[in-house]
Design an enzyme around this catalytic site. Structure first.
Site, PDB file in Angstrom:
ATOM      1  N   GLU A   1       6.655  11.171  21.570  1.00  0.00           N
ATOM      2  CA  GLU A   1       7.578  11.613  20.264  1.00  0.00           C
ATOM      3  C   GLU A   1       6.758  12.880  19.737  1.00  0.00           C
ATOM      4  OE1 GLU A   1       7.736   8.821  17.055  1.00  0.00           O
ATOM      5  OE2 GLU A   1       9.425   9.749  16.182  1.00  0.00           O
TER       6      GLU A   1
ATOM      7  N   LYS B   1       0.835  -1.150  -0.090  1.00  0.00           N
ATOM      8  CA  LYS B   1      -0.113   0.016  -0.127  1.00  0.00           C
ATOM      9  C   LYS B   1       0.921   1.200   0.052  1.00  0.00           C
ATOM     10  CE  LYS B   1      -2.024   2.743   3.147  1.00  0.00           C
ATOM     11  NZ  LYS B   1      -1.976   3.933   2.144  1.00  0.00           N
TER      12      LYS B   1
ATOM     13  N   CYS C   1      12.944   8.041  12.361  1.00  0.00           N
ATOM     14  CA  CYS C   1      12.729   7.261  13.301  1.00  0.00           C
ATOM     15  C   CYS C   1      13.546   7.257  14.570  1.00  0.00           C
ATOM     16  CB  CYS C   1      12.415   5.757  12.989  1.00  0.00           C
ATOM     17  SG  CYS C   1      11.799   5.446  11.009  1.00  0.00           S
TER      18      CYS C   1
ATOM     19  N   GLU D   1       6.643  -0.523  13.183  1.00  0.00           N
ATOM     20  CA  GLU D   1       7.569   0.291  13.750  1.00  0.00           C
ATOM     21  C   GLU D   1       6.821   1.575  13.904  1.00  0.00           C
ATOM     22  OE1 GLU D   1      11.370   1.077  11.662  1.00  0.00           O
ATOM     23  OE2 GLU D   1      11.224   3.004  12.552  1.00  0.00           O
TER      24      GLU D   1
ATOM     25  N   GLY E   1       5.358   3.851  10.611  1.00  0.00           N
ATOM     26  CA  GLY E   1       4.512   4.888  10.662  1.00  0.00           C
ATOM     27  C   GLY E   1       4.043   5.347  12.065  1.00  0.00           C
ATOM     28  N   SER E   2       3.100   5.849  12.164  1.00  0.00           N
ATOM     29  CA  SER E   2       2.558   6.474  13.350  1.00  0.00           C
ATOM     30  C   SER E   2       2.073   5.437  14.379  1.00  0.00           C
ATOM     31  CB  SER E   2       1.449   7.264  13.329  1.00  0.00           C
ATOM     32  OG  SER E   2       0.099   6.691  12.854  1.00  0.00           O
TER      33      SER E   2
ATOM     34  N   GLY F   1      -1.369   4.610  13.959  1.00  0.00           N
ATOM     35  CA  GLY F   1      -1.525   3.820  12.723  1.00  0.00           C
ATOM     36  C   GLY F   1      -1.142   2.182  12.909  1.00  0.00           C
TER      37      GLY F   1
END
Lengths: 527, 527
Positions: A394, A185, A303, A266, A242-243, A246
């Site tokens: 974060e 995706k 990250c 992650e 990503g977040s 998510g």
């Protein structure tokens, strides 16, 4: 074709999605870019997953050498896209051309490194326990073990690495190396870059005559198309960068399936940096320079960005801060990846700055350009930090919070209270080694990678790298998303007991197993 | 002390639970046994987990040789319990003394095999990417990787292996080998056996002067104490062997934690056996004998019991069935582990027998004794089997369902429709190899272990064993619960970048790393 057309690539076919139309935005101007990309829906997910499942048997049965050649061909074809790829990625992400050129080299290097791993054969982790027909009280069977691929894998492209963590990035390379077809995706922030890279992969599939379903690229929203993809019964594992929200949504969806599947998400990390007293005494200003360079690199959109600094308060820390404040104030604002990311950054800094226990030490220069990141250096004290988890969240971008501690015990207490992290960094002089030795076991339980006297940004693609870590840094601390061990995410073991020689897979056949480890007989009893 | 007292053992202390009192039941008579065991509650979970967390730092820091010695001492102390342990286990489970004696040997052998693995050091999977200070465009750091233990582990004892999958069974041995303290929830079916073995472990902890929290044993109900244990923030992984509903409840609780943790639940498997035409033509009666022996072994109370037989209908299958029917009808009933298991078995067989598409081919002899298992051989056709998932459900005990197929294609279709399994067995003659070669890739995706011309009961404890498999056989197909690779369940990787030599852990120190694999430089670029 070196210009994106707006189409998805499903098992080799161009498909224009009939859902929502989106366009990439040049974040440095706010202008929309041509062409429009149509989101896919249920039909396209079904089509891609059906093809991936159909491709799986033949793709996993390929000889190692052919799978290696495929990975190398993808790398070649990405390079063949030439400047067109870099230019499109630059326009879609605002990332500098030099950075994107380096990221492309990392991406192709990663594919070629996985090709070496596949060719070496040791990825199958073959083991053979030979038969012992005369063992008492019971004979032992011939038992052999190898690893096999899990099945079709869903990969979610990340916003901040349009090449290295995206369509043909680490998760895709690892899954394809393992023998798993991949359905990507694309991230909506760089659809054109995604399409171009997907054409390189699809071209390599065709070049080698592989089953078309080996690879597909879809466009669509995470909550709709993404969750549909994760819950498709053909998909057997998920890679996501990503977040936190998510990643958690994907993990929950994967867990709620009739057949739950592994999710490698992650998600979030503040990457604490510990400045020990000896190091500060020796080279406070030098450390400050390195710190601000790492903090501001790529607008802090890594990250592994150093978002936390922990040290005992005192004159040497003040020297460090003076230099850091000056460097941050001098920092030229740079464009962030998307308007939404720039807004979230500004909101995050504003939220922290408004916190009663937080002092704003420095901000980077202002800018009239859209979507820029003004670096931010903030400070708090360890008691406040410990008492409010909001201070541990974060803020994605060039923002870092300095936590002033009373003494070494409080430094360790802060370390013990941290959530899981991708990295933990220690700056230590010779005189700090006793203290560092006490800190190290704490950091091992907190982080996936521990660095001394360096900076966490810049993740080496090698055999020993661990880019992962305890929750919430990732959803599964037992693996890495960077480096050759990432192939193990997409494998599972199978044992073969007394399987006739003519039917044994090559990896565990007699005399032809490059990676097999025949282990001396432990003469264990079978009850 | 070779008689159970009814007490839990929490970090070396005897604790009588104040919750519900339970007694073991001798299933062969239905009589309750002395003494009473008190269930623990929230306080005891907290106490055990606090002690386990406190023990973790010192326990994981032990030299490999000392941890190996600890595992061997546990084995020695279990053996020192002598006949008292076997007798108690026999009374609590109804399992024959010979079987329990063998199971004890397997349990101590397993502990000693893990001691060898720990001593060899390769469990840490050390890797070193040496520094390349002159690399262009960027130098490479020194990066080393090892595996470290996850933290305290919760282990749930299984009913059907009171020794090998219980207090000091495979999960406990693997977790202790990995460097993780263990908190066991005993199975209520054999609390006395559990206490005796726990005293052996606790004695070994004391013998070696280890932190008392390295090991605790709790009594309590799964939904209450068990879920409390799984959701305790100190617990970092869970090993479970039992029912599908129990495993799913634990996995859901672990996933719902603020910090989700890995759950290794072995849950349910029907262990399909494929009888190919050539094998049936050559030796139908012989296969039938082996099958019924495996089916009825230990009243069928094995995770790997052959609960499904799949073959093309015809004269040779009828020959097989004639022999199997005779052997089942001759089968002497044997005592099941608990009254609840005996009831569930009877209910499961009744449910299947009443199914419109199921024919009862044979039942074992009846018995006036309580809690016995009457073996059951049932049959259905492949179309009915495919259309009703109820026919795929495991009936725990000596019950097997024969699925008659029209042809080889239908055999493969049945294989493709199966849920995940611990094992899949193929009986094949030379003439069947072409058919077996087509079946094998299907079975690889379905099962953790594939056997030819043997029986799935009897799981060898070795280096190549895989006792695991796709959901719902287990909750995590990437690991095994039997064999030395089980140690990896309780480990995660950490990378060390430019860590000073004097601070490096022994496993990855220069020149002193037995398990380290320095890998030639792939000269990858770091973007």
């Amino acid at each position: 074709m070196t210009r994106p057309t707006g189409q998805m690539l499903i098992a080799g076919a161009d498909v224009f999605g009939t859902g929502e139309k989106i366009r990439a935005v040049d974040p440095s101007t706010g202008a929309e870019l041509e062409p429009a990309f149509g989101h896919g829906g249920a039909d396209e997910v079904d089509r891609a997953c059906t093809a991936a499942r159909a491709a799986f048997a033949d793709y996993r049965a390929l000889p190692d050498a052919k799978r290696a050649e495929f990975l190398e061909r993808i790398a070649d074809r990405i390079e063949s896209l030439g400047d067109a790829l870099i230019e499109r990625a630059h326009r879609e992400t605002g990332l500098p051309v030099a950075r994107l050129t380096g990221e492309r080299a990392r991406t192709t290097g990663q594919l070629r490194l996985f090709a070496e791993v596949v060719r070496a054969g040791s990825w199958s982790r073959a083991r053979i326990d030979p038969a012992q027909p005369d063992r008492k009280p019971l004979p032992r069977s011939d038992i052999r073990r190898r690893q096999i691929p899990l099945g079709p894998v869903a990969v979610f492209g990340a916003s901040n690495f349009p090449l290295a963590f995206s369509v043909a990035g680490g998760d895709t390379a690892a899954a394809l190396a393992a023998g798993c077809p991949v359905v990507v995706k694309a991230h909506d922030a760089h659809p054109g870059t995604s399409e171009l890279v997907a054409r390189a992969v699809t071209g390599a599939v065709a070049d080698l005559g592989l089953p078309p379903g080996t690879f597909s690229l879809l466009f669509g929203s995470g909550p709709e198309l993404g969750i549909r993809l994760v819950t498709d019964p053909r998909i057997q594992a998920v890679g996501f960068t990503g977040s936190r929200s998510g990643g958690l949504a994907i993990a929950a969806a994967a867990q709620a399936r009739p057949q739950p599947i592994p999710v490698y998400a992650e998600m979030s990390s503040t990457n604490p940096v510990f400045l020990l007293p000896g190091a500060l005494a020796e080279r406070a200003a030098e450390i400050a320079d390195g710190f601000v360079t790492s903090l501001a690199l790529g607008a802090g959109q890594f990250c592994t960005n150093p978002g936390l600094v922990i040290a005992v308060d005192g004159p040497d820390l003040r020297t460090f801060l003076e230099s850091a404040v000056a460097a941050v104030a001098d920092n030229r604002p740079s464009t962030m990846l998307t308007p939404a990311i720039a807004r979230a950054y500004a909101d995050g800094v504003a939220r922290l700055s408004a916190h009663a226990a937080v002092e704003v030490l420095a901000r980077g220069a202002e800018s009239d350009l859209p979507n820029t990141c003004r670096a931010a250096l903030l400070a708090t004290d360890a008691d406040s930090f410990a008492s409010d988890t909001e201070l541990q969240q974060e803020v994605f971008g060039a923002c870092s919070l300095v936590v002033r501690c009373r003494d070494a015990d409080q430094v360790r207490a802060v370390a013990e209270g941290l959530e899981g992290q991708l990295t933990a960094t220690v700056h230590a002089a010779e005189a700090d080694h006793a203290e560092a030795a006490e800190l190290l076991p704490v950091l091992e339980l907190t982080a996936g990678r521990i660095l001394f006297n360096g900076w966490p940004t810049g993740v080496e693609v090698g055999h020993a790298m661990v880019h992962g870590g305890p929750f919430p840094a990732t959803s599964d601390s037992r693996t890495t998303s960077v480096g050759t061990l990432a192939i193990e995410r997409f494998l599972r073991p199978v044992a073969y007991q007394d399987v006739p020689a003519s039917l044994l897979p090559g990896a565990i056949a007699d005399g032809s197993c490059p990676g097999a480890v025949p282990i001396p007989d432990p003469a264990r009893r079978n009850a």
